[in-house]
Design a protein around this motif. Structure first.
Motif, PDB file in Angstrom:
ATOM      1  N   UNK A 196       2.625  14.586  15.266  1.00 49.51           N
ATOM      2  CA  UNK A 196       2.584  14.758  13.817  1.00 49.51           C
ATOM      3  C   UNK A 196       1.149  14.996  13.368  1.00 49.51           C
ATOM      4  N   UNK A 197       0.933  16.010  12.526  1.00 50.87           N
ATOM      5  CA  UNK A 197      -0.405  16.221  11.976  1.00 50.87           C
ATOM      6  C   UNK A 197      -0.869  14.990  11.198  1.00 50.87           C
ATOM      7  N   UNK A 198      -2.172  14.864  11.035  1.00 46.19           N
ATOM      8  CA  UNK A 198      -2.737  13.739  10.290  1.00 46.19           C
ATOM      9  C   UNK A 198      -3.343  14.246   8.982  1.00 46.19           C
ATOM     10  N   UNK A 199      -3.418  13.388   7.975  1.00 47.41           N
ATOM     11  CA  UNK A 199      -3.986  13.813   6.696  1.00 47.41           C
ATOM     12  C   UNK A 199      -5.485  14.056   6.803  1.00 47.41           C
ATOM     13  N   UNK A 200      -5.922  15.134   6.179  1.00 48.95           N
ATOM     14  CA  UNK A 200      -7.350  15.420   6.077  1.00 48.95           C
ATOM     15  C   UNK A 200      -7.877  15.013   4.714  1.00 48.95           C
ATOM     16  N   UNK A 201      -6.976  14.949   3.727  1.00 46.43           N
ATOM     17  CA  UNK A 201      -7.368  14.436   2.411  1.00 46.43           C
ATOM     18  C   UNK A 201      -6.169  13.779   1.743  1.00 46.43           C
ATOM     19  N   UNK A 202      -6.456  12.721   1.001  1.00 47.32           N
ATOM     20  CA  UNK A 202      -5.437  11.976   0.253  1.00 47.32           C
ATOM     21  C   UNK A 202      -6.003  11.759  -1.140  1.00 47.32           C
ATOM     22  N   UNK A 203      -5.252  12.206  -2.155  1.00 45.03           N
ATOM     23  CA  UNK A 203      -5.713  12.065  -3.533  1.00 45.03           C
ATOM     24  C   UNK A 203      -4.610  11.453  -4.382  1.00 45.03           C
ATOM     25  N   UNK A 208      -4.347   1.788  -3.100  1.00 50.33           N
ATOM     26  CA  UNK A 208      -3.873   2.429  -1.872  1.00 50.33           C
ATOM     27  C   UNK A 208      -4.845   2.018  -0.767  1.00 50.33           C
ATOM     28  N   UNK A 209      -4.406   1.075   0.061  1.00 54.04           N
ATOM     29  CA  UNK A 209      -5.281   0.503   1.085  1.00 54.04           C
ATOM     30  C   UNK A 209      -4.993   1.133   2.442  1.00 54.04           C
ATOM     31  N   UNK A 210      -6.050   1.451   3.203  1.00 56.73           N
ATOM     32  CA  UNK A 210      -5.831   1.961   4.556  1.00 56.73           C
ATOM     33  C   UNK A 210      -5.292   0.866   5.473  1.00 56.73           C
ATOM     34  N   UNK A 211      -4.453   1.263   6.412  1.00 57.95           N
ATOM     35  CA  UNK A 211      -3.941   0.363   7.448  1.00 57.95           C
ATOM     36  C   UNK A 211      -4.337   1.010   8.778  1.00 57.95           C
ATOM     37  N   UNK A 212      -5.374   0.488   9.380  1.00 58.54           N
ATOM     38  CA  UNK A 212      -5.893   1.094  10.609  1.00 58.54           C
ATOM     39  C   UNK A 212      -6.216   2.554  10.384  1.00 58.54           C
ATOM     40  N   UNK A 213      -5.957   3.360  11.404  1.00 59.01           N
ATOM     41  CA  UNK A 213      -6.157   4.808  11.305  1.00 59.01           C
ATOM     42  C   UNK A 213      -4.827   5.537  11.289  1.00 59.01           C
ATOM     43  N   UNK A 214      -3.756   4.836  10.863  1.00 56.41           N
ATOM     44  CA  UNK A 214      -2.437   5.438  10.985  1.00 56.41           C
ATOM     45  C   UNK A 214      -1.580   5.370   9.730  1.00 56.41           C
ATOM     46  N   UNK A 215      -2.035   4.693   8.667  1.00 51.10           N
ATOM     47  CA  UNK A 215      -1.147   4.489   7.519  1.00 51.10           C
ATOM     48  C   UNK A 215      -1.926   4.054   6.287  1.00 51.10           C
ATOM     49  N   UNK A 216      -1.199   4.016   5.171  1.00 54.33           N
ATOM     50  CA  UNK A 216      -1.710   3.437   3.928  1.00 54.33           C
ATOM     51  C   UNK A 216      -0.652   2.492   3.379  1.00 54.33           C
ATOM     52  N   UNK A 217      -1.123   1.519   2.604  1.00 55.93           N
ATOM     53  CA  UNK A 217      -0.224   0.555   1.983  1.00 55.93           C
ATOM     54  C   UNK A 217      -0.487   0.557   0.483  1.00 55.93           C
ATOM     55  N   UNK A 218       0.442   1.157  -0.289  1.00 59.66           N
ATOM     56  CA  UNK A 218       0.255   1.170  -1.739  1.00 59.66           C
ATOM     57  C   UNK A 218       0.693  -0.126  -2.395  1.00 59.66           C
ATOM     58  N   UNK A 226       1.325   7.977   8.667  1.00 63.73           N
ATOM     59  CA  UNK A 226       1.075   9.403   8.427  1.00 63.73           C
ATOM     60  C   UNK A 226       2.326  10.227   8.674  1.00 63.73           C
ATOM     61  N   UNK A 227       3.075   9.893   9.735  1.00 61.82           N
ATOM     62  CA  UNK A 227       4.269  10.695  10.004  1.00 61.82           C
ATOM     63  C   UNK A 227       5.385  10.413   8.997  1.00 61.82           C
ATOM     64  N   UNK A 228       5.467   9.197   8.461  1.00 55.86           N
ATOM     65  CA  UNK A 228       6.481   8.925   7.440  1.00 55.86           C
ATOM     66  C   UNK A 228       6.148   9.692   6.152  1.00 55.86           C
ATOM     67  N   UNK A 229       4.875   9.734   5.771  1.00 57.04           N
ATOM     68  CA  UNK A 229       4.472  10.512   4.599  1.00 57.04           C
ATOM     69  C   UNK A 229       4.742  12.000   4.817  1.00 57.04           C
ATOM     70  N   UNK A 241       2.869  17.082  -2.391  1.00 57.78           N
ATOM     71  CA  UNK A 241       2.673  16.350  -3.638  1.00 57.78           C
ATOM     72  C   UNK A 241       3.855  15.387  -3.755  1.00 57.78           C
ATOM     73  N   UNK A 242       3.634  14.138  -3.374  1.00 58.76           N
ATOM     74  CA  UNK A 242       4.704  13.145  -3.348  1.00 58.76           C
ATOM     75  C   UNK A 242       4.699  12.330  -4.636  1.00 58.76           C
ATOM     76  N   UNK A 243       5.757  12.439  -5.433  1.00 56.40           N
ATOM     77  CA  UNK A 243       5.845  11.599  -6.627  1.00 56.40           C
ATOM     78  C   UNK A 243       5.874  10.120  -6.228  1.00 56.40           C
ATOM     79  N   UNK A 244       5.171   9.291  -7.014  1.00 51.91           N
ATOM     80  CA  UNK A 244       5.165   7.853  -6.748  1.00 51.91           C
ATOM     81  C   UNK A 244       6.597   7.321  -6.721  1.00 51.91           C
ATOM     82  N   UNK A 245       7.453   7.839  -7.597  1.00 49.69           N
ATOM     83  CA  UNK A 245       8.845   7.380  -7.638  1.00 49.69           C
ATOM     84  C   UNK A 245       9.535   7.614  -6.299  1.00 49.69           C
TER      85      UNK A 245
END
Length: 137
Positions: free
Chosen positions: A8-15, A71-81, A94-97, A34-38
């Motif tokens: 799975x590709x990894x994010x290069x930018x998250x906004x 939006x907190x980083x979790x290691x080098x593989x995820x974020x936790x909103x 990253x792959x779930x997103x 563009x993922x809606x928060x909902x």
């Protein structure tokens, strides 16, 4: 689905776009989502939303206006909103997103079908589950 796939590709930018309530991700393969928060909230990978096994999913309602406070980083593989409704137990790999981004149209259709089947309204407040005790929340 929520684990890591080395292909799975990894994010290069998250906004975080607070006003439009959208998480923008640009991946290493050039795709931008563009993922809606909902959508993120109703498909949170947490046990609170997904349950503890197939068929135990909890239909989420009243999340159209949900925001993300942090939006907190979790290691080098995820974020936790941390969502404005207090939900903060979902870890989005990253792959779930990427899955949410590539399947967004189908996921919305599935969500609307689940609402219809349950006789629920998208904007109805969540019903309290009295007596629900679960150590994962």
């Amino acid at each position: 689905m929520a684990g890591l796939d080395k292909n799975t590709p990894t994010p290069e930018s998250i906004t975080l776009h607070q006003q439009s309530k959208v998480l923008e991700l640009t991946y290493s393969d050039g795709k931008t989502f563009h993922l809606p928060f909902e959508l993120m909230r109703v498909y949170s990978p947490s046990a609170e939303v997904q349950g503890h096994g197939p068929g135990q999913e909890v239909l989420q309602t009243g999340k159209r206006e949900v925001g993300i406070l942090a939006l907190e980083p979790v290691g080098n593989y995820a974020v936790q909103p941390t969502f404005t409704d207090g939900h903060e137990s979902g870890i989005f790999s990253w792959d779930y997103l990427y899955f949410l981004g590539t399947q967004q149209e189908q996921l919305w259709a599935d969500y609307n079908a689940r609402l219809l089947a349950a006789g629920a309204q998208r904007d109805a407040p969540m019903a309290d589950k009295p007596g629900h005790a679960c150590g994962s929340h």
